[in-house]
Structure formats: structure tokens, C-alpha cells
Design a protein around this motif. Structure first.
Motif, short mmCIF file in Angstrom:
data_model
loop_
_atom_site.label_atom_id
_atom_site.label_comp_id
_atom_site.label_asym_id
_atom_site.label_seq_id
_atom_site.Cartn_x
_atom_site.Cartn_y
_atom_site.Cartn_z
N ALA A 131 -2.97 -6.29 -21.71
CA ALA A 131 -2.54 -5.56 -20.09
C ALA A 131 -3.25 -6.10 -18.98
O ALA A 131 -4.60 -6.06 -19.00
CB ALA A 131 -2.71 -3.82 -20.22
N VAL A 132 -2.75 -7.04 -18.57
CA VAL A 132 -3.29 -7.87 -17.16
C VAL A 132 -3.13 -6.86 -15.94
O VAL A 132 -1.74 -6.54 -15.67
CB VAL A 132 -2.71 -9.29 -17.11
CG1 VAL A 132 -3.58 -9.81 -15.78
CG2 VAL A 132 -2.84 -10.11 -18.05
N ARG A 187 -3.33 -1.82 -4.08
CA ARG A 187 -2.13 -2.13 -4.56
C ARG A 187 -2.48 -2.62 -5.98
O ARG A 187 -3.47 -3.05 -6.41
CB ARG A 187 -1.80 -3.42 -3.85
CG ARG A 187 -0.58 -4.02 -4.56
CD ARG A 187 0.19 -5.18 -3.65
NE ARG A 187 1.09 -6.11 -4.25
CZ ARG A 187 1.17 -7.35 -4.43
NH1 ARG A 187 0.09 -7.96 -4.78
NH2 ARG A 187 2.13 -7.99 -5.10
N VAL A 188 -1.56 -1.94 -6.95
CA VAL A 188 -1.80 -2.20 -8.40
C VAL A 188 -0.55 -2.86 -9.19
O VAL A 188 0.36 -2.52 -8.88
CB VAL A 188 -2.03 -0.64 -9.27
CG1 VAL A 188 -2.17 -0.83 -10.51
CG2 VAL A 188 -2.62 0.35 -8.38
N VAL A 189 -1.12 -4.00 -9.72
CA VAL A 189 0.09 -4.63 -10.41
C VAL A 189 -0.45 -4.60 -11.95
O VAL A 189 -1.64 -5.17 -12.31
CB VAL A 189 0.24 -6.17 -9.96
CG1 VAL A 189 1.15 -6.80 -10.58
CG2 VAL A 189 0.35 -6.17 -8.21
N VAL A 190 0.54 -4.29 -12.73
CA VAL A 190 0.33 -4.34 -14.19
C VAL A 190 1.33 -5.42 -14.65
O VAL A 190 2.68 -5.41 -14.46
CB VAL A 190 0.51 -3.07 -14.88
CG1 VAL A 190 0.42 -3.16 -16.62
CG2 VAL A 190 -0.28 -2.03 -14.39
N ALA A 191 0.73 -6.27 -15.51
CA ALA A 191 1.69 -7.46 -15.91
C ALA A 191 1.35 -7.70 -17.31
O ALA A 191 0.29 -8.43 -17.74
CB ALA A 191 1.36 -8.83 -15.09
N LYS A 193 5.18 -4.90 -13.00
CA LYS A 193 5.37 -3.58 -12.10
C LYS A 193 4.37 -3.36 -11.16
O LYS A 193 3.22 -3.68 -11.45
CB LYS A 193 6.02 -2.51 -13.09
CG LYS A 193 7.12 -2.78 -13.74
CD LYS A 193 8.42 -2.69 -12.86
CE LYS A 193 9.74 -2.87 -13.76
NZ LYS A 193 10.38 -4.22 -13.32
N GLU A 194 4.72 -2.93 -9.98
CA GLU A 194 3.53 -2.47 -9.08
C GLU A 194 3.84 -1.36 -8.39
O GLU A 194 4.81 -0.96 -8.33
CB GLU A 194 3.26 -3.78 -8.15
CG GLU A 194 4.49 -4.31 -7.19
CD GLU A 194 4.26 -5.14 -6.19
OE1 GLU A 194 4.26 -6.44 -6.51
OE2 GLU A 194 3.75 -5.12 -5.19
N ALA A 195 2.75 -1.04 -7.94
CA ALA A 195 2.97 0.36 -6.76
C ALA A 195 1.62 0.24 -5.78
O ALA A 195 0.52 -0.50 -6.04
CB ALA A 195 2.53 1.49 -7.62
N VAL A 196 1.77 0.69 -4.61
CA VAL A 196 0.69 0.79 -3.64
C VAL A 196 0.20 2.32 -3.41
O VAL A 196 1.31 3.13 -3.41
CB VAL A 196 1.46 0.29 -2.38
CG1 VAL A 196 0.32 0.27 -1.12
CG2 VAL A 196 1.78 -1.22 -2.45
N LEU A 197 -0.89 2.38 -3.44
CA LEU A 197 -1.55 3.90 -3.40
C LEU A 197 -2.11 4.03 -2.15
O LEU A 197 -2.70 3.05 -1.79
CB LEU A 197 -2.55 4.21 -4.60
CG LEU A 197 -1.92 4.09 -6.01
CD1 LEU A 197 -3.15 4.41 -7.02
CD2 LEU A 197 -0.83 5.08 -6.17
#
Lengths: 281, 186
Positions: A72-73, A140-144, A277-281
Motif C-alpha cells: 500500500a503506497v 490530500r490522501v492518495v492510496v496506490a 484512488k484519492e480523497a481530500v479531507l
């Protein structure tokens, strides 16, 4: 100062890990659709059709796109006006990985003592975490998730400055050529030019997050990306390496100034299951 | 077009397979990847019996995701075969007839395929959700402690593969690439 509880990060990382493994990005799906029209090899077209069907099945069945759900990067861009509260940031991200991989039925592919016992950590932790402090009050969270097959075919060259642009191009193309069928083509090629040893590798990885089909805003790099794509496709590797005209999905280059004595070129290869996939909190 | 073949594989069947042939496999196959291969070869080296009889069998290099409740198996596509190169010739010598994975094999494996009349097949890497649908049943038969790397017996129905290396030295990765390589551009 805005406060953000790190428990939110745990929730979001867990959800993004599962979503990334099950839902292929629209940009990659659109690429498969247009690539079928131009792939000259019949076997290659069959492979691309299988990948489209696979993306549909994964979405509908909730089975991951690929059994290698990767390490999980995680990239965090943390606004400098955010105060993270409620605990240890890294522990919160790792907890998100644990929850996502265990409760989301993803494969646990992390082993401790990599040159010895290679014992599975059982929850796919630790996250391969990259943090950056940026202006603003958002995170900003990105999980790759990154599979092993393509990662194993990646390379870094500390080239001599005299090798110049042509030397850099040859190194990238040679890396893709040697990888052949192993990294599950068609691939995305992330390239990091310049910087130091670790910055070049980081840029090559970070470049993989760009949207497929997007153009580099720097014209000099956009031209380089086109030339690299042309050269890589001319290798004939094709979908799944069975021979064909579509070997790369895209080539993305990032660069930094280098030391006067150095010319680092890093190549990070991403399989066609290009998941982030990403999300902004 | 694809041809349906059933396991176990015989010498006659393997003799009729050529690089580039597209096949649909129906029947029982085993799974195994790095850790299971290491254990099998350690037993062979010590002269001890194996937990499975390899004669006529096919091993699929796969480590699936965990099945959700109600599922037979999770996502189940092939892993990179090259990591099994060090082990495979010792298994074909004991009668293993087929291997399913993805990616290139080394010269020693290609020689072993000729010597032992066996074949190397590829399933589409990264098509784990699609391939899982062709798996009808799965049960662990050895090395349960290895989790996703345990040896499972799978029953597959029309499982799609392509012949990469046949027993005559044919290699689709080399031949396919040569056909589409554009030298003038490089």
C-alpha cells in the motif's frame, strides 16, 4: 488552525485501498477501449478485451481486479494550516491499511525480514508512506496499491551527464525492453529525471499518479514523453507480452535539477492494473 | 480459435501443443508459488515423498486474494513465473506436464520442457477477477500454513491460457515480439 483527527485518515485510507483494488480508473478503461481499435495483433486485442471484461467483473463482483493487491503506497499532502490531532499520524495510516486489507479481503503481500525469513506481516502493513507539507488547510490522501511484478522490473541509472538526452531515452527503453512480458503490459512508465538518487525514484513513482492521456505542461517534457512512448511501442512487446503494437499505456516524466556531476534516471513500471484512488479531507 | 483440453495431460496431448495455441483448460490443476516450490524441492533434494503426485499434472503459479463468504476463491490471476525457474526443472523431471503463469522462463526451464515433454502456458496477468470465474472449486491439499501460497487443488472450467513455450523450443514471447518489432524506429 484547523484540526483534523487522524482517525479520519484511518477510515479514508481503508476505503481508498479497497476501492483502488476493485475499481479501475475511467482513464485506464477508456485507454483499453481505444487501444483495441488500433492494436494490430489479434491475440493482443483478445487480451485487451479480457482486461475490459475483468474491470467490469471486478466492479460488479467486488473481487479485486488482480490477486496482487500490492504493497500500500500512500501519499499524503498535508496542508501546513492543518493540526493533526488524536494520535500518531503514521500509526493511523497503518491502521487504515490493516483495516482495508483485512476487512476488504485483499491479499496480504508484505513480508518482514526481506532477505531472511520473509515472514508475512499478516495485515499488509507497513504503508509505504510519502508525506509532503503544502500550503492550505486540507489533507490530500492518495492510496496506490503497487503489485510486485511491475515493481520488480523497475530500475534506476546514475548515468553520466555526457550520455545526455539520448542516453536517458536509451536507458528507459532498455528497461522496458528487458521487462518484456513480466510487468503485465500494456504498462505505464513513470520516469524521474535528475535530483538525487532517492528523489529520482520518488518522482518516477509519483509520476504514475497522473491521468492517462494527459499532456505534460512543460513542452520539452511532453515531447520527450511522446518520443519515449513511440520507442517503447516499437519494441513489439504488446498486450501481456504476446507480441503487438500496444506496449505502453502512457509515459509520464517528472524532473528536478541534478548535481553538476550527476544524471539520475529512474524508471518505475506500473502494470495495466494501474490502481490509485484519492480523497481530500 | 481456442481448443478445449482436459487434465491430466498426457505426452500425446503435450506433443500436439505449439507456441501461440490458445487453449481452454477443464479439469483439476494445482496451485503453487515461491514458498510451496521451495518446500517441494527441499523434499525432492532430501529424497522424501511429495504431498502431491505430480505425474501428468499442471501447476498454476497463483496466490489468490482471500475469498469472501460464499466465494470459491478470491481474485486469482497468474504471478511472474521467472521466480519459479530455479525449481521447475526438478518438478518436470518427476512428471509435471504443465505450468501456468506469466512472463519469461529461463533457458534451463525451456530445456527441461523439451527433455520432459512438458509445456509452459500463460494466463492473462492482472485478469484475476475474470480468471476466478473459471474456477469451480478450490481446496487446500498441502502447506495450509502458507496462506495464499498454500498448495490448492482447483477445479477449472474452460480456463483461458496461451501456449508460450512448447516441447519443441517454440517461444511465443520471442516470436510474437519479433513479429511486431519496428526496428527502424529505434
Amino acid at each position: 488552525m484547523r484540526e483534523l483527527d487522524v482517525a479520519r485518515l484511518t477510515e479514508v485510507v481503508a476505503k481508498l485501498a479497497v476501492d483502488a483494488c476493485n475499481y479501475l480508473g475511467d482513464d485506464v478503461v477508456a485507454f483499453f477501449e481505444q487501444a483495441i481499435a488500433r492494436e494490430e495483433s489479434e491475440t493482443g486485442r483478445d487480451v485487451l478485451a479480457q482486461l475490459l471484461e475483468n474491470a467490469d467483473l471486478a466492479k460488479d463482483s467486488g473481487r479485486p481486479l488482480c490477486q496482487d493487491t500490492g504493497l500500500a503506497v500512500v501519499f499524503l499532502e498535508i496542508g501546513q494550516d492543518v493540526h493533526l490531532v488524536g494520535g500518531d499520524l503514521e500509526a493511523a495510516v497503518n491502521e487504515g491499511v490493516r483495516v482495508g486489507y483485512v476487512e476488504g479481503y485483499l491479499r496480504k503481500s508484505a513480508v518482514a525480514d526481506p532477505i531472511g525469513e520473509r515472514k508475512n506481516t499478516a495485515d499488509n502493513t507497513p504503508a509505504m508512506l510519502h508525506t509532503r507539507i503544502v500550503p492550505g488547510d486540507k489533507v490530500r490522501v492518495v492510496v496506490a496499491p503497487k503489485g510486485g511484478g511491475a515493481e520488480n522490473m523497475s530500475a534506476i541509472g546514475m548515468l553520466k551527464p555526457a550520455q545526455g538526452r539520448q542516453g536517458a531515452i536509451d536507458f528507459v527503453v532498455d528497461t522496458v525492453s528487458k521487462a518484456g512480458p513480466n510487468p503485465c503490459p500494456p504498462i505505464i512508465v513513470g520516469v524521474g529525471l535528475g535530483g538525487t538518487f532517492e528523489k529520482a525514484a520518488y518522482m518516477a513513482k509519483h509520476a504514475l499518479l497522473r491521468e492517462v492521456g494527459s499532456t505534460n505542461p512543460e513542452p520539452r517534457l511532453a515531447e520527450l514523453e511522446d518520443e519515449l512512448e513511440e520507442r517503447c511501442n516499437a519494441l513489439g512487446i504488446g498486450p501481456a507480452g504476446l507480441g503487438g503494437t500496444v506496449t505502453v499505456i502512457d509515459v509520464f516524466v517528472e524532473e528536478l535539477p541534478a548535481h553538476i556531476a550527476s544524471m539520475p534516471v529512474a524508471v518505475n513500471i506500473q502494470c495495466h492494473s494501474a490502481r490509485h484512488k484519492e480523497a481530500v479531507l | 480459435m481456442e481448443r478445449v483440453i482436459t487434465t491430466p495431460l498426457t505426452d500425446e496431448l503435450v506433443a500436439g501443443l505449439h507456441a501461440g495455441d490458445r487453449l481452454l483448460i477443464t479439469g483439476k490443476i494445482y496451485t503453487g508459488r515461491d514458498a510451496a516450490h521451495k518446500r517441494l524441492v527441499e523434499l525432492i533434494d532430501k529424497g522424501e515423498p511429495l504431498p502431491i503426485d505430480l505425474r501428468g499434472q499442471v501447476i498454476y503459479f497463483v496466490g489468490p486474494t482471500p475469498p469472501k463468504p460464499g466465494e470459491v476463491i478470491g481474485s486469482a490471476g497468474p504471478t511472474t513465473s521467472g521466480r519459479m525457474d530455479a525449481y521447475s526443472p526438478k518438478l518436470t523431471a518427476l512428471g509435471l506436464k504443465g505450468m501456468i503463469g506469466k512472463g519469461s522462463r529461463n533457458e534451463a526451464v525451456k530445456e527441461a520442457l523439451k527433455r520432459d515433454k512438458a509445456v509452459y502456458l500463460a494466463a492473462t496477468g492482472g485478469a484475476g477477477a475474470l480468471l476466478a470465474q473459471r474456477i469451480v472449486s478450490a481446496r487446500v491439499v498441502a502447506y495450509e500454513d502458507l496462506g495464499p501460497e498454500a498448495i490448492r487443488e482447483l477445479e477449472v472450467k474452460e480456463f483461458p491460457v496461451v501456449v508460450i513455450n512448447d516441447m519443441y523450443g517454440g517461444d511465443l514471447y520471442v516470436e510474437g515480439r519479433r513479429k511486431y518489432e519496428r526496428k527502424g524506429d529505434s
